[in-house]
Scaffold this active site. Structure first.
Site, short mmCIF file in Angstrom:
data_model
loop_
_atom_site.label_atom_id
_atom_site.label_comp_id
_atom_site.label_asym_id
_atom_site.label_seq_id
_atom_site.Cartn_x
_atom_site.Cartn_y
_atom_site.Cartn_z
N ASN A 1 -4.58 5.77 -1.03
CA ASN A 1 -4.08 5.82 0.34
C ASN A 1 -3.44 7.15 0.68
O ASN A 1 -3.49 7.61 1.82
CB ASN A 1 -3.11 4.68 0.61
CG ASN A 1 -3.84 3.36 0.77
OD1 ASN A 1 -5.06 3.34 0.92
ND2 ASN A 1 -3.12 2.26 0.72
N SER B 1 0.82 -1.21 0.00
CA SER B 1 0.00 0.00 0.00
C SER B 1 0.85 1.25 0.00
O SER B 1 0.37 2.32 -0.35
CB SER B 1 -0.86 0.06 1.26
OG SER B 1 -1.55 -1.13 1.44
N HIS C 1 -2.27 -3.10 -6.69
CA HIS C 1 -2.81 -2.75 -5.38
C HIS C 1 -4.32 -2.91 -5.37
O HIS C 1 -5.05 -2.10 -5.94
CB HIS C 1 -2.40 -1.32 -5.02
CG HIS C 1 -2.83 -0.91 -3.65
ND1 HIS C 1 -3.47 0.27 -3.39
CD2 HIS C 1 -2.72 -1.55 -2.46
CE1 HIS C 1 -3.73 0.34 -2.11
NE2 HIS C 1 -3.29 -0.74 -1.52
N GLU D 1 -5.07 -0.30 -8.33
CA GLU D 1 -4.03 0.65 -8.74
C GLU D 1 -2.85 -0.17 -9.28
O GLU D 1 -2.30 -1.01 -8.57
CB GLU D 1 -3.58 1.50 -7.55
CG GLU D 1 -4.62 2.54 -7.13
CD GLU D 1 -4.25 3.29 -5.86
OE1 GLU D 1 -4.59 4.47 -5.76
OE2 GLU D 1 -3.62 2.69 -4.96
N1 LIG Z 1 -5.51 -4.33 4.93
C1 LIG Z 1 -5.83 -3.58 3.91
O1 LIG Z 1 -6.90 -2.94 3.92
C2 LIG Z 1 -4.92 -3.49 2.71
C3 LIG Z 1 -5.44 -2.97 1.51
C4 LIG Z 1 -4.62 -2.97 0.36
C5 LIG Z 1 -3.32 -3.44 0.45
N2 LIG Z 1 -2.84 -3.92 1.64
C6 LIG Z 1 -1.46 -4.43 1.64
O2 LIG Z 1 -1.52 -5.85 1.53
C7 LIG Z 1 -0.41 -6.44 2.20
C8 LIG Z 1 -0.93 -7.44 3.22
O3 LIG Z 1 -1.70 -6.75 4.20
P1 LIG Z 1 -2.81 -7.47 5.07
O4 LIG Z 1 -3.62 -6.41 5.69
O5 LIG Z 1 -3.46 -8.52 4.26
O6 LIG Z 1 -1.90 -8.15 6.20
P2 LIG Z 1 -2.26 -9.34 7.19
O7 LIG Z 1 -1.40 -9.18 8.36
O8 LIG Z 1 -3.72 -9.45 7.37
O9 LIG Z 1 -1.80 -10.66 6.37
C9 LIG Z 1 -0.47 -10.95 6.04
C10 LIG Z 1 -0.33 -12.47 5.84
O10 LIG Z 1 0.98 -12.74 5.36
C11 LIG Z 1 1.41 -13.94 5.95
N3 LIG Z 1 2.88 -14.03 5.88
C12 LIG Z 1 3.80 -13.40 6.66
N4 LIG Z 1 5.04 -13.75 6.27
C13 LIG Z 1 4.92 -14.61 5.23
C14 LIG Z 1 5.84 -15.33 4.42
N5 LIG Z 1 7.15 -15.21 4.61
N6 LIG Z 1 5.36 -16.14 3.45
C15 LIG Z 1 4.02 -16.26 3.25
N7 LIG Z 1 3.12 -15.61 4.00
C16 LIG Z 1 3.55 -14.79 4.98
C17 LIG Z 1 0.86 -13.87 7.36
O11 LIG Z 1 0.79 -15.16 7.95
C18 LIG Z 1 -0.50 -13.24 7.14
O12 LIG Z 1 -1.50 -14.22 6.96
C19 LIG Z 1 0.37 -5.29 2.81
O13 LIG Z 1 1.40 -4.93 1.93
C20 LIG Z 1 -0.67 -4.18 2.90
O14 LIG Z 1 -0.10 -2.91 2.89
C21 LIG Z 1 -3.62 -3.97 2.75
#
Ligand SMILES: NC(=O)c1ccc[n+]([C@@H]2O[C@H](COP(=O)([O-])OP(=O)(O)OC[C@H]3O[C@@H](n4cnc5c(N)ncnc54)[C@H](O)[C@@H]3O)[C@@H](O)[C@H]2O)c1
Length: 596
Positions: free
Chosen positions: A192, A121, A142, A154
């Site tokens: 964002n 993000s 994204h 995005e």
């Molecule tokens: N939460 C949101 O609203 C949102 C929206 C758009 C983008 N994002 C982006 O998406 C990405 C993930 O965010 P999220 O909110 O889903 O996080 P989250 O913490 O909910 O999930 C992350 C997942 O990654 C897994 N993980 C960690 N290390 C790992 C590895 N080495 N190999 C495989 N899996 C692994 C974890 O077990 C977890 O299930 C981030 O870059 C975030 O910025 C988040």
């Protein structure tokens, strides 16, 4: 010929990853879904089945289609399973070193032609890409939360991403039924960058007890038509993820203080209050992962009797003024059964207001929302006057005269002399300090702000503004009155912009700055906020409706009072106003409305 994507990999099955898996599998693409451990894999699988089962229950997905969807997903621990996919989307936590490590590993594991994408993000896609030997095949894709629902993607190209990779990913987004905006690699991209300053500001309002969580969220939902309030959205995003995004944006985006994470966020993350995913964040949820909010110790008691508890009885209401707001407010009170005394500056003005109220009530009759008898009764409850003396026996006065402090102060001094003791004196000001008006009387404890939104008969929100001198009884009475009007009264402190304008206008101003910096176009920025965040209008559409001059004036007030450098009005906004481009009302603002 665009590249065929027959199988893709998703790394990390958390909030975003599980949703992204669903998006691909729904569109007939095989997915290799990868996690770090068996337990995490199981969590991801549960999220996916939970989401698809809900879709079946709602009749949005046939059972057979759900089964086919799930059969396309292959769950695996470890990245080795990704050796033959055409595209990988990484969705692991928002840490640069972790993402770089994963990309270096993906580079070793994946076939040479595979595209490697990050769902980051806020981190630099460029910095992630250089951890591989194929930065030209690295790109940002994204998605927005929840990924199966939100239409926007995005697509982030770095200076080295090759043009055919960008084109292939754009075509893929279209196949997934998404709308893409393609942009360059800047902290927070479009959505964002515009959203997180607002979210952080909302958290700081909550932290400083400026308003309750329910009131902050209700204000933005009801005042701006947003699908959810900022604190509920923080819970959906995940506070840990939101913290990392803010922190990165602060460091990458020019150290704008508005992105420095509010200390409360870090404290909540440390305490394990991560939002929906952990079952508790700003709100408490039925169980981890559930969207259902359950009452907790902060939940206000909502019953009618509790609202009226400690409130003064109000039967007769005076409304001073004859403009748009006064006219709407007279109608609202009369329709709700109050006896109303309207005071204008003369019979001619009263006649005009009467006509407007009648026309508006007639519309209600035509639409079948109001009976003729109720219309006549409402009109019959209004007494028309041109002298303040007629307010001697009202229980509440609502002032809606011109937005000039000297005029309002003089009026309140007169009301102080005329009105009986115990009357609630309310101002509808949207930008002046309520305390200035209150101190023009000898009874500041009885003075409160009642900030209606335009058009008053329709908008469901009223901001109840309490000064440091307003008594609890006055605030309680004002809130109870809002409830009898069928509106939600949110209570806040006496600061420039109250809740809604303080959170809304800096975001609009930021959108203008983004346009001015040529990062994107007005159309794409509008798309991003509508399709990525569910806003009813994009920032430029809204600015043209509100009026650029009005927006500039509000932004100037906020800047002057709060001295926040990031609130300085965008020069482009100032120039447009100087040029007479005021929005729809002048035929041209950010867009030309004469040719539509
Ligand atoms: N939460 C949101 O609203 C949102 C929206 C758009 C983008 N994002 C982006 O998406 C990405 C993930 O965010 P999220 O909110 O889903 O996080 P989250 O913490 O909910 O999930 C992350 C997942 O990654 C897994 N993980 C960690 N290390 C790992 C590895 N080495 N190999 C495989 N899996 C692994 C974890 O077990 C977890 O299930 C981030 O870059 C975030 O910025 C988040």
């Amino acid at each position: 010929m665009a590249r065929e994507f027959t199988s893709v990999g998703v790394v990390g099955l958390g909030t975003m990853g599980a949703g992204i898996v669903e998006v691909f599998a729904r569109n007939g693409i095989d997915v290799v879904a990868v996690e770090i451990s068996e337990a995490a894999l199981e969590r991801g699988r549960t999220t996916l089945t939970g989401s698809t089962d809900r879709a079946v229950a709602k009749g949005k997905l046939a059972e057979a289609d759900r089964d086919a969807l799930l059969s396309r997903v292959h769950f695996q621990v470890g990245l080795d399973a990704l050796h033959s996919v055409d595209l990988v989307i990484e969705a692991v936590p928002e840490h640069l070193d972790l993402k770089q490590r994963i990309f270096a590993e993906l580079d070793r594991v994946c076939k040479p032609e595979a595209i490697l994408a990050t769902n980051t993000s806020s981190l630099s896609v460029t910095e992630i890409s250089v951890a591989t030997t194929r930065p030209n095949q690295v790109i940002g894709i994204h998605f927005f939360n929840p990924a199966p629902v939100m239409k926007l993607v995005e697509v982030v190209r770095t200076v080295v991403t090759s043009a055919d990779v960008v084109a292939d990913v754009e075509a893929l987004c279209e196949r997934l039924g998404k709308v893409d905006v393609t942009i360059s690699d800047r902290a927070g991209f479009i959505a964002n960058a515009l959203l997180f300053g607002y979210l952080n500001h909302a958290v700081s309002m909550f932290e400083s007890r400026y308003a309750t969580r329910e009131d902050i969220d209700a204000a933005m939902k009801l005042g701006c038509g947003l699908p959810m309030g900022p604190l509920a959205l923080m819970d959906l995003i995940g506070l840990d993820t939101a913290y990392e995004i803010l922190d990165t944006m602060y460091r990458r985006g020019g150290r704008d203080r508005r992105h420095a994470p509010v200390p409360l966020i870090k404290q909540m993350v440390t305490a394990g209050l991560l939002g929906r995913k952990s079952g508790r964040g700003f709100y408490t949820y039925e169980r981890p992962g559930s969207p259902v909010v359950v009452p907790d110790e902060q939940t206000p008691v909502a019953s009618e009797s509790a609202l009226a508890d400690g409130a003064r009885g109000i039967a007769k209401v005076g409304v001073v003024g004859s403009g748009t707001m006064a006219t709407g407010i007279i109608e609202v009170f009369a329709k709700a059964g109050y006896e109303v005394v309207s005071v204008t500056r003369g019979a001619e003005k009263s006649a005009k207001v009467f006509e407007s109220v009648k026309t508006s009530l007639n519309k209600g009759v035509v639409r079948g929302k109001l009976s003729e008898a109720d219309r006549d009764a409402a009109l019959g409850r209004i007494n028309w006057s041109a002298t303040l003396e007629h307010l001697a026996d009202v229980d509440l006065v609502v002032e809606a005269v011109v937005e000039e402090l000297s005029v309002k102060k003089a009026l309140f001094a007169s009301l102080d002399e005329i009105c009986k003791p115990g009357v609630v004196l309310a101002t509808t000001t949207s930008s002046l300090p309520v305390i200035d008006v209150a101190m023009a009387t000898q009874r500041p404890a009885d003075v409160v702000g009642l900030h209606f939104f335009n058009p008053a008969p329709i908008m469901p929100l009223i901001e109840v503004v309490q000064t440091i001198r307003t008594s609890a009884e006055t605030t309680t009475t004002a809130k109870a009155v809002c409830a009898t009007l069928g509106k939600t009264g949110v209570v806040c402190g006496d600061r420039s912009g109250f809740i809604v304008n303080a959170l809304l206008f800096p975001y609009l101003n930021d959108a203008v700055k983004m346009l001015e910096a040529s990062y994107s176009t007005a159309d794409d920025i509008d798309y991003a906020m509508k399709l990525g965040c569910g806003y009813p209008m994009g920032p430029f559409e809204l600015l043209d409706v509100v009026g650029l001059d009005v927006s500039l004036a509000i932004q100037r007030e906020l800047y002057l009072e709060l001295r926040e450098p990031g609130f300085a009005p965008a020069p482009l906004l100032e120039h447009l106003v100087t040029a007479g481009y005021l929005g729809r009302k002048s035929g041209r603002g950010f867009r030309d409305h004469t040719r539509r």
